[in-house]
Design a protein around this motif. Structure first.
Motif, PDB file in Angstrom:
ATOM      1  N   ASN A   7      -6.320   4.774   2.316  1.00 47.76           N
ATOM      2  CA  ASN A   7      -7.730   4.442   2.474  1.00 47.76           C
ATOM      3  C   ASN A   7      -8.401   5.540   3.285  1.00 47.76           C
ATOM      4  O   ASN A   7      -9.022   5.307   4.314  1.00 47.76           O
ATOM      5  CB  ASN A   7      -7.882   3.080   3.162  1.00 47.76           C
ATOM      6  N   TYR A  17      -5.746  -8.041   1.728  1.00 50.33           N
ATOM      7  CA  TYR A  17      -6.641  -6.989   2.194  1.00 50.33           C
ATOM      8  C   TYR A  17      -8.043  -7.552   2.341  1.00 50.33           C
ATOM      9  O   TYR A  17      -8.551  -8.190   1.431  1.00 50.33           O
ATOM     10  CB  TYR A  17      -6.660  -5.821   1.190  1.00 50.33           C
ATOM     11  N   ASN A  46      -8.782  -0.038  -3.764  1.00 50.72           N
ATOM     12  CA  ASN A  46      -7.766   0.974  -4.060  1.00 50.72           C
ATOM     13  C   ASN A  46      -6.446   0.365  -4.484  1.00 50.72           C
ATOM     14  O   ASN A  46      -5.798   0.823  -5.413  1.00 50.72           O
ATOM     15  CB  ASN A  46      -7.521   1.858  -2.828  1.00 50.72           C
ATOM     16  N   LYS A  55     -10.262  -0.768   0.680  1.00 52.35           N
ATOM     17  CA  LYS A  55      -8.795  -0.820   0.635  1.00 52.35           C
ATOM     18  C   LYS A  55      -8.343  -1.765  -0.470  1.00 52.35           C
ATOM     19  O   LYS A  55      -7.449  -1.441  -1.254  1.00 52.35           O
ATOM     20  CB  LYS A  55      -8.250  -1.299   1.989  1.00 52.35           C
ATOM     21  N   ALA A  99       0.838  -1.205   0.000  1.00 54.57           N
ATOM     22  CA  ALA A  99       0.000   0.000   0.000  1.00 54.57           C
ATOM     23  C   ALA A  99       0.871   1.251   0.000  1.00 54.57           C
ATOM     24  O   ALA A  99       0.554   2.250  -0.652  1.00 54.57           O
ATOM     25  CB  ALA A  99      -0.919  -0.002   1.218  1.00 54.57           C
TER      26      ALA A  99
END
Lengths: 232, 515
Positions: free
Chosen positions: B269, B369, B377, B374, B262
């Motif tokens: 997020n 995830y 994304n 999230k 991430a």
């Protein structure tokens, strides 16, 4: 920094047809030597100071730029000089990288000062047999303009940061003086806070005589002594 | 190294792009709020605000954003935007005609089946879908009439047919190019260059997933693992995107992989991301797209049948249905080269048209995830950075065309006998390896190995490792392949990759191949 291509117009010139050099007998043998010459004739009688040369590549591997310069003061005949030698346009002559890219050759990248240029010659080389043809397209020459004396060197800096448009202030006091006076007042309050035994200050106006009671807000420190008054 | 002129242009462009962004307004707000701090003095206001932003981590966030913007290609003033996307004219044309073909196929499917490209759901259906949002997998709609718009092998045929009009393909030059299928002379790297570029994968460097294996002596294991874990923790806490990317080159520890990825992808997020996802979800509930049925079918055919991924079926619907409506995805393609085929609803562009196997791009991420927005994304970032290149025609170094060519060249150069033998029996190696590369090996490797591979994709910001792995697999199974005498038996040898360990294969292929 002098004028960018957005502001200046390219010089009008004539480009002769590219001449592909041949090996051997021109009639019989059509083997490509991989060399091509493009002559650029700048307007007669008007030598150019070159700022930059831009073009779009079409499968040329290396380019050499030669300039014919005539010094206006001296009566000497014009001389050829090499401005850029074998500038690689493609990382690998056999593969596609850079083959159709746009390029700019700035005067700072040239080995000589490209001033008073009468004629330019671009020598293109493509040693690889992988391609059927090679050339340069859309060749443009931009003249060098003297920097505007009013604008400073940081002109390009102001182009980076878009300045906000200030609204029209009519009848209102100048923001600069207002803010500086506010800053002074604030600084004063800071000083007052740190020196708590010193004079009291009131937000509202007080009378001239010290004996009469203060007309002030409750932030005041009544410690007698000096009273500082602000304007009405 | 950028010259002064190029540097100022790049700076101007980055400022332009970041100005007005959410990060810009956040930093402004933070700067205003920090004025309440006691250590921010009036006389040194500028420096104090700056040092506040530094210590509170906002400068790092800005650095990450600039780093992300730098991944985009610089704008050269005379070049028009389509040139920045793809410099080669014939490739642009090929991509455009491929997009048209896919769109035409979708439209004809719509007409044939009598299903509109989009229609509004009736209120009852909308309510039902809202209730069933978390268990869409239980639905069993009749999808027998729908078929995928295209399969990877159709796309391969297009790539094989690509020709440069200026390329001299007479017989007497570069005979080597006639061994393989790809006829486009792109520049691809050979092993010596790859060794330099992928030096962190050297046989002497520790890799996550190999060198923390239980067979190693506990003392050594502890030290190495602890050190790596410590470094990765620091990287995550410091929120340093560039450091995370560098770290990922040697593999991510399982527990921290989600955060590291991430960070590298800058996939936050934050509330506005969640809101965006909710908006897309609302769009899904309101309208039914023809593409939705294709997504259902794809998930049912691929992920649901996979031993590792069938549990995530519901997640896949939640992500892919939203993704197919996300026009923000297409915004990004203004800068990046090529565009994946997209479809239209009443003049409005809807996002990507999925092909058979598309859902496999999302499936492995479900292990990392579990929060839908999230997951969405991260998938979106991975798609717009890497995955779209696997089904678009472009000359980019990470594009599928370059990967195919690199695979073929690696095989021809380092396993020439194998290549020759396969050609003799009428097998083109690329036809066997293409389906692996187009999915970045998702669905073919076991999940832990796949995630280690994708660590490197993120770490090196390139899909090249996919081509290297494909060649390494052939090298590994070379002995068996030399004995096959038909296409079917060659396919059988390469059918099961689930037992492979990717990093040793890649390391041996890159660093132990005799030159």
């Amino acid at each position: 920094m002098s004028g960018t291509p957005d502001d200046t117009k390219p010089v009008n010139f004539t480009v002769k047809a590219p001449v592909y050099l041949q090996i051997g007998d021109a009639k019989a043998d059509t083997a490509h030597s991989g060399v091509c010459v493009v002559d650029v004739n700048l307007p007669f009688g008007k030598p150019v100071n070159i700022e930059e040369v831009t073009f779009k590549n079409y499968y040329t591997a290396y380019v050499t730029v030669r300039l014919l310069r005539r010094n206006p003061e001296q009566e000497a005949p014009a001389k050829w000089c090499t401005a850029v030698r074998d500038l690689p346009l493609m990382d690998n002559p056999h593969t596609e990288g850079g083959s159709q890219d746009y390029y700019t050759i700035h005067r700072t990248q040239m080995q000589v000062e490209p001033d008073h240029v009468v004629c330019a010659r671009l020598i293109l080389r493509q040693p690889s047999l992988a391609w059927l043809t090679f050339s340069l397209e859309d060749i443009q020459i931009f003249p060098h303009t003297e920097p505007d004396p009013e604008k400073e060197v940081s002109d390009w800096l102001s182009d980076l940061t878009l300045t906000d448009q200030h609204p029209d202030l009519e009848g209102l006091p100048d923001p600069q003086t207002v803010s500086s006076s506010i800053q002074q007042m604030w600084a004063l309050t800071e000083v007052m806070q740190t020196n708590q035994t010193t004079a009291s200050i009131g937000r509202f106006d007080v009378s001239e005589t010290h004996s009469q009671p203060h007309l002030s807000c409750n932030e005041c420190v009544h410690d007698g002594g000096d009273v500082i008054t602000f304007g009405r | 190294m950028l010259t002064g002129i190029e540097l100022s242009l790049t700076i101007a462009q980055i400022i332009q792009r970041l100005r007005g962004s959410h990060l810009h307004s956040q930093i402004e707000r933070q700067a205003k709020e920090c004025l309440h701090q006691p250590d921010v003095k009036l006389e040194s206001l500028k420096e104090d605000v700056r040092s506040f932003l530094k210590t509170s981590g906002w400068e790092r966030k800005l650095q990450n954003a600039v780093y992300r913007e730098l991944q985009l290609p610089p704008r050269h003033p005379p070049a028009p935007p389509e040139h920045l996307k793809e410099p080669l004219v014939y490739m642009r044309k090929a991509q455009a005609s491929w997009e048209k073909r896919v769109l035409k196929s979708l439209n004809s499917m719509s007409t044939e089946l009598g299903v509109p490209l989009a229609h509004m759901r009736p209120a009852a259906e909308q309510k039902e879908l809202t209730n069933k949002w978390n268990e869409m997998g239980t639905d069993e709609p009749d999808l027998s009439r729908f078929r995928p718009v295209y399969a990877p092998k159709d796309f391969l045929e297009v790539l094989i047919g690509l020709r440069n009009p200026n390329h001299d393909s007479s017989e007497d030059i570069s005979v080597r190019s006639h061994w393989g299928l790809i006829q486009v002379p792109l520049n691809v790297r050979d092993i010596p260059h790859l060794r330099e570029a992928y030096s962190e994968l050297n046989l002497t460097s520790g890799q996550m997933g190999i060198d923390d294996h239980a067979l190693i002596h506990p003392a050594v294991l502890c030290t190495h693992s602890l050190f790596c874990l410590h470094v990765s923790c620091v990287v995550v806490m410091e929120e340093d995107s560039a450091a995370a990317q560098q770290y990922s080159r040697q593999g991510c520890p399982t527990g921290l992989r989600a955060d590291l990825w991430a960070l590298i992808l800058n996939a936050t997020n934050q509330p506005q991301d969640v809101m965006h996802y909710e908006q897309l979800k609302a769009g899904v509930i309101q309208h039914n797209l023809l593409v939705d049925n294709l997504i259902y079918k794809d998930v049912k055919l691929t992920a649901s049948n996979d031993d590792y991924y069938f549990v995530f079926e519901d997640f896949l619907y939640q992500v892919l249905l939203c993704f197919s409506r996300d026009t923000a995805v297409l915004e990004h393609f203004k800068y990046n080269s090529a565009t994946p085929p997209k479809s239209y609803i009443q003049g409005e562009i809807i996002s990507v048209i999925p092909f058979h196997g598309f859902s496999m791009y999302v499936a492995p991420l479900c292990f990392l995830y579990n929060e839908p927005s999230k997951l969405y994304n991260v998938f979106r970032e991975m798609y717009i950075r890497y995955f779209f290149r696997l089904h678009s025609i472009s000359s980019h170094a990470s594009g599928i065309l370059s990967l195919c060519l690199q695979f073929e060249r690696l095989l021809q150069t380092h396993l020439p006998q194998l290549f020759y033998h396969l050609r003799q029996i009428g097998v083109q190696p690329l036809r066997l390896a293409f389906k692996w590369m187009v999915r970045a090996f998702s669905g073919y490797l076991s999940t832990d190995q796949l995630l280690l591979l994708w660590d490197r994709i993120l770490g090196y910001d390139s899909l090249e490792v996919v081509a290297v792995l494909a060649a390494a697999v052939f090298a590994f199974r070379a002995e068996n392949l030399m004995e096959v005498t038909s296409l079917a038996s060659a396919e059988a040898v390469l059918a099961d990759l689930s037992t492979l360990k990717v990093m040793p294969l890649i390391q041996v292929f890159l660093f132990a191949t005799a030159m």
